[in-house]
Design a protein around this motif. Structure first.
Motif, PDB file in Angstrom:
ATOM      1  N   HIS A 427     -12.993   4.627   6.604  1.00  0.00           N
ATOM      2  CA  HIS A 427     -12.092   3.646   7.205  1.00  0.00           C
ATOM      3  C   HIS A 427     -12.546   2.217   6.880  1.00  0.00           C
ATOM      4  CE1 HIS A 427      -9.269   1.964  10.106  1.00  0.00           C
ATOM      5  NE2 HIS A 427     -10.260   1.245  10.606  1.00  0.00           N
ATOM      6  N   MET A 428     -13.868   1.961   6.913  1.00  0.00           N
ATOM      7  CA  MET A 428     -14.369   0.621   6.605  1.00  0.00           C
ATOM      8  C   MET A 428     -14.105   0.265   5.145  1.00  0.00           C
ATOM      9  SD  MET A 428     -17.975   0.597   8.703  1.00  0.00           S
ATOM     10  CE  MET A 428     -18.353  -1.062   8.130  1.00  0.00           C
ATOM     11  N   ARG A 429     -14.278   1.226   4.244  1.00  0.00           N
ATOM     12  CA  ARG A 429     -13.952   0.947   2.845  1.00  0.00           C
ATOM     13  C   ARG A 429     -12.459   0.728   2.675  1.00  0.00           C
ATOM     14  NH1 ARG A 429     -14.930   5.512  -1.628  1.00  0.00           N
ATOM     15  NH2 ARG A 429     -13.281   6.461  -0.389  1.00  0.00           N
ATOM     16  N   TYR A 430     -11.656   1.478   3.400  1.00  0.00           N
ATOM     17  CA  TYR A 430     -10.200   1.349   3.354  1.00  0.00           C
ATOM     18  C   TYR A 430      -9.782  -0.077   3.736  1.00  0.00           C
ATOM     19  CZ  TYR A 430      -5.324   2.747   4.288  1.00  0.00           C
ATOM     20  OH  TYR A 430      -3.970   2.862   4.283  1.00  0.00           O
ATOM     21  N   ARG A 431     -10.325  -0.577   4.844  1.00  0.00           N
ATOM     22  CA  ARG A 431      -9.990  -1.926   5.292  1.00  0.00           C
ATOM     23  C   ARG A 431     -10.530  -2.988   4.340  1.00  0.00           C
ATOM     24  NH1 ARG A 431      -5.661  -1.637   8.316  1.00  0.00           N
ATOM     25  NH2 ARG A 431      -5.851   0.049   9.847  1.00  0.00           N
ATOM     26  N   HIS A 432     -11.712  -2.732   3.776  1.00  0.00           N
ATOM     27  CA  HIS A 432     -12.304  -3.687   2.837  1.00  0.00           C
ATOM     28  C   HIS A 432     -11.414  -3.873   1.604  1.00  0.00           C
ATOM     29  CE1 HIS A 432     -15.164  -5.354  -0.094  1.00  0.00           C
ATOM     30  NE2 HIS A 432     -14.856  -4.322  -0.870  1.00  0.00           N
ATOM     31  N   LYS A 433     -10.901  -2.789   1.064  1.00  0.00           N
ATOM     32  CA  LYS A 433     -10.074  -2.877  -0.132  1.00  0.00           C
ATOM     33  C   LYS A 433      -8.751  -3.582   0.159  1.00  0.00           C
ATOM     34  CE  LYS A 433     -10.157   0.686  -2.929  1.00  0.00           C
ATOM     35  NZ  LYS A 433     -10.083   2.060  -3.455  1.00  0.00           N
ATOM     36  N   MET A 434      -8.266  -3.475   1.383  1.00  0.00           N
ATOM     37  CA  MET A 434      -7.031  -4.161   1.741  1.00  0.00           C
ATOM     38  C   MET A 434      -7.274  -5.655   1.982  1.00  0.00           C
ATOM     39  SD  MET A 434      -5.192  -1.413   4.301  1.00  0.00           S
ATOM     40  CE  MET A 434      -3.827  -2.526   4.556  1.00  0.00           C
ATOM     41  N   ASN A 435      -8.367  -5.976   2.677  1.00  0.00           N
ATOM     42  CA  ASN A 435      -8.614  -7.370   3.046  1.00  0.00           C
ATOM     43  C   ASN A 435      -9.234  -8.186   1.917  1.00  0.00           C
ATOM     44  OD1 ASN A 435      -7.681  -6.705   5.620  1.00  0.00           O
ATOM     45  ND2 ASN A 435      -9.740  -6.220   6.368  1.00  0.00           N
ATOM     46  N   ASP A 453       0.145   0.803   7.905  1.00  0.00           N
ATOM     47  CA  ASP A 453      -0.723   0.568   6.739  1.00  0.00           C
ATOM     48  C   ASP A 453      -1.585   1.774   6.388  1.00  0.00           C
ATOM     49  OD1 ASP A 453      -2.425   0.579   8.853  1.00  0.00           O
ATOM     50  OD2 ASP A 453      -3.259  -1.425   8.516  1.00  0.00           O
ATOM     51  N   SER A 454      -1.374   2.911   7.032  1.00  0.00           N
ATOM     52  CA  SER A 454      -2.104   4.133   6.680  1.00  0.00           C
ATOM     53  C   SER A 454      -1.256   5.349   7.049  1.00  0.00           C
ATOM     54  CB  SER A 454      -3.456   4.206   7.400  1.00  0.00           C
ATOM     55  OG  SER A 454      -3.286   4.427   8.779  1.00  0.00           O
ATOM     56  N   THR A 457      -1.936   6.591  10.826  1.00  0.00           N
ATOM     57  CA  THR A 457      -1.205   5.935  11.910  1.00  0.00           C
ATOM     58  C   THR A 457       0.276   6.300  11.868  1.00  0.00           C
ATOM     59  OG1 THR A 457      -1.021   3.971  10.489  1.00  0.00           O
ATOM     60  CG2 THR A 457      -2.821   4.017  12.085  1.00  0.00           C
TER      61      THR A 457
END
Length: 561
Positions: A427-435, A453-454, A457
């Motif tokens: 999840h942290m890598r997922y958010r990192h690639k988006m931000n 965005d996923s 969800t």
């Protein structure tokens, strides 16, 4: 802490400079006793590998070696001694053979010379009353220091000379001298040779083996280079470019992007540990304008028309897909599935080579088959792998080790394919690639106008809102909830518990979410500002109450959000 023992000092704990482990260690440049032998590990490194270690005069913590590495070093020393011992035996054997041939030739020369002297005596003394001069020669030799072997040689020499009886003495002497000269030349040549004679063995011929995995990779590379098939990799249900790891949700954009890369570089980026996946929405030949809609026809075309060689002992070089937005269709049986992950699992029934002998289930990888076979065994027969740090148990070593590295050691295990960052969760890598990298992932709901965005969800939204999958029911009232955490929060309304206390003002709340909302009131930032007056609030609930009481909307107007 360093402790002295009768065999040498021990440092516990210490960091081994050979493997980096934290264990009981010894010093590299200190003499120890083992099995009656004295050993210095730094000297053993020099003897076995020619490796001179540095910083051996520094601090004690810089020159440590653990017991595991000591055992491996001893094995290396023992192997070196074994090789040297066998080499010495081989050289001694070769020298022994050389000495044997040399002595045999010297002995034969001496015998030949005695035979020649016997012929001379026979010619000078023609009246010997019938006594054979060869017998006299043998008698003289027996009286000397010659043994049984020399007697055998003389007997052979007499047999060889018997055909010469009645021939001229000059001819016999000439032939004998020629033989002696030839033997002397051979002897001198062997004596002047510096190296011992080597026993030549036939050359080793490697057995012919067929590496089908290598043939599959080479065939796949040639097919990709000479056609418009689109290779790709997946993470769950996301599509990634195999050349640069760019992520795409739309297969059309993936195919357009892949065309910008040189297909000849495919053999350099192919991952031999993963399944080879290609999109066959378009297969046509790159070398000509031929339109082709089948992999088998393509293989026949490029081999017969363009002369490209493919290995015929393998087939099914990759798993073919036809990617599109929405439901996906299996190219083998036409079955429709909603997600790529489900389609890939279904494709194992057609291309999986690991088959369960109980129920016939197919899998692409052996570890998945082993995990599946445990479902056929009784619970008591299934081997479990407990965590040494907590009470959890796992059904595979991989899951147990992954759990320990993530939970207990907090080691990052999810690297970003666009930078050097590594994260402890997907999840942290997922958010990192988006931000950070600006990847856009939008999943619209088909039942309403909301966008997520996923996929997770979106799935939770569908189950909670549209499907009403409320499996967790309160035992004291009729309310149902989607998550067990929501049910636990609800139960506080029946028990009256208020276990969440604010550290600033001392107020108690029954739920953690309510406390988090309350903590916003202690923040100096007021995010919710009224556009009609100067009022501002930290909580959206207070803002809505303000708008309803101070600025009520007329009937038919749009409600505040």
């Amino acid at each position: 802490m360093s402790v002295n023992s009768r065999k040498g000092p021990i440092v516990d704990p210490g960091v081994c400079r050979c493997c980096g482990a934290v264990k009981k260690c010894r010093l590299l440049n200190v003499e120890y006793e083992w099995s009656g032998e004295r050993e210095v590990y730094a000297d053993m490194f020099v003897d076995c590998f020619g490796l001179v270690l540095s910083h051996l005069e520094g601090a004690e913590s810089e020159r440590l070696i653990c017991a595991t590495c000591v055992v491996r070093l001893r094995d290396a020393r023992a192997f070196r001694r074994q090789v040297l011992h066998c080499e010495e035996k081989l050289l001694n054997a070769a020298l022994h053979i050389h000495d044997y041939h040399e002595n045999a030739i010297k002995l034969e020369v001496e015998v030949k010379q005695e035979e020649d002297s016997g012929h001379v005596n026979e010619s000078d003394d023609d009246h010997n009353d019938g006594v054979d001069p060869m017998d006299e020669t043998i008698g003289q030799d027996e009286e000397g220091s010659k043994g049984a072997e020399l007697q055998l040689k003389s007997e052979e020499a007499r047999v060889q000379l018997s055909p010469l009886e009645g021939a001229s003495v000059d001819k016999a002497k000439t032939e004998m001298l020629d033989k002696l000269n030839s033997m002397k030349k051979k002897l001198d040549k062997m004596q002047n040779c510096d190296e011992p004679r080597r026993i030549e063995s036939p050359p080793y011929r490697r057995p012919v083996t067929v590496d089908k995995d290598l043939h599959i990779l080479r065939n796949a590379a040639k097919i990709v280079e000479n056609s418009y098939v689109c290779p790709f990799v997946t993470v769950f249900s996301d599509y990634h470019c195999i050349y640069c790891k760019e992520m795409f949700l739309d297969p059309t954009l993936l195919r357009q992007h892949t065309m910008t890369h040189d297909p000849k570089t495919y053999k350099d980026v192919i991952d031999t540990k993963k399944l080879i996946q290609v999109d066959i929405d378009r297969i046509d030949c790159r070398l000509c304008d031929e339109k082709i809609d089948s992999i088998d026809i393509l293989k026949q075309h490029i081999t017969t028309v363009h002369g490209i060689k493919l290995y015929k002992d393998v087939n099914n070089e990759f798993i073919p897909f036809k990617l599109k937005i929405g439901s996906l269709t299996c190219v083998e049986c036409g079955k429709n599935l909603a997600f790529f992950h489900a389609l890939k699992k279904h494709m194992a029934e057609h291309f999986g080579t690991f088959i369960c002998d109980v129920c016939g289930a197919h899998y692409f990888e052996e570890r998945h088959l082993i995990f599946h076979k445990n479902s056929h065994n009784k619970t008591a027969d299934v081997q479990m792998y407990p965590c040494t740090e907590c009470e959890k148990t796992f059904r595979s070593k991989y899951s147990r080790n992954f759990h320990v590295s993530r939970i207990h050691k907090n080691e990052p295990a999810y690297p970003c394919n666009k930078c050097d960052e590594i994260f402890v969760s997907y999840h942290m890598r997922y958010r990192h690639k988006m931000n950070v990298h600006g990847e856009k992932r939008l999943f619209p709901c088909e039942g309403c106008d909301r966008v997520f965005d996923s996929r997770k969800t979106l799935r939770q939204h569908n189950q909670r809102t549209h499907l009403q999958l409320l499996r967790h029911e309160c035992s004291l009232c009729d309310k149902k909830f989607y998550l067990p955490s929501a049910l636990r929060d609800h139960m506080t309304s029946h028990t009256g518990e208020r276990n969440f206390r604010c550290e600033f003002c001392g107020k108690n709340y029954p739920r953690a979410k309510a406390l988090r909302v309350h903590l916003q009131s202690h923040s100096s930032e007021k995010k919710y500002k009224c556009t009609l007056c100067p009022s501002a609030y930290t909580q959206i609930t207070n803002f809505k109450n303000h708008m309803k009481t101070k600025h009520p909307m007329p009937e038919g107007g749009e409600a505040y959000r």
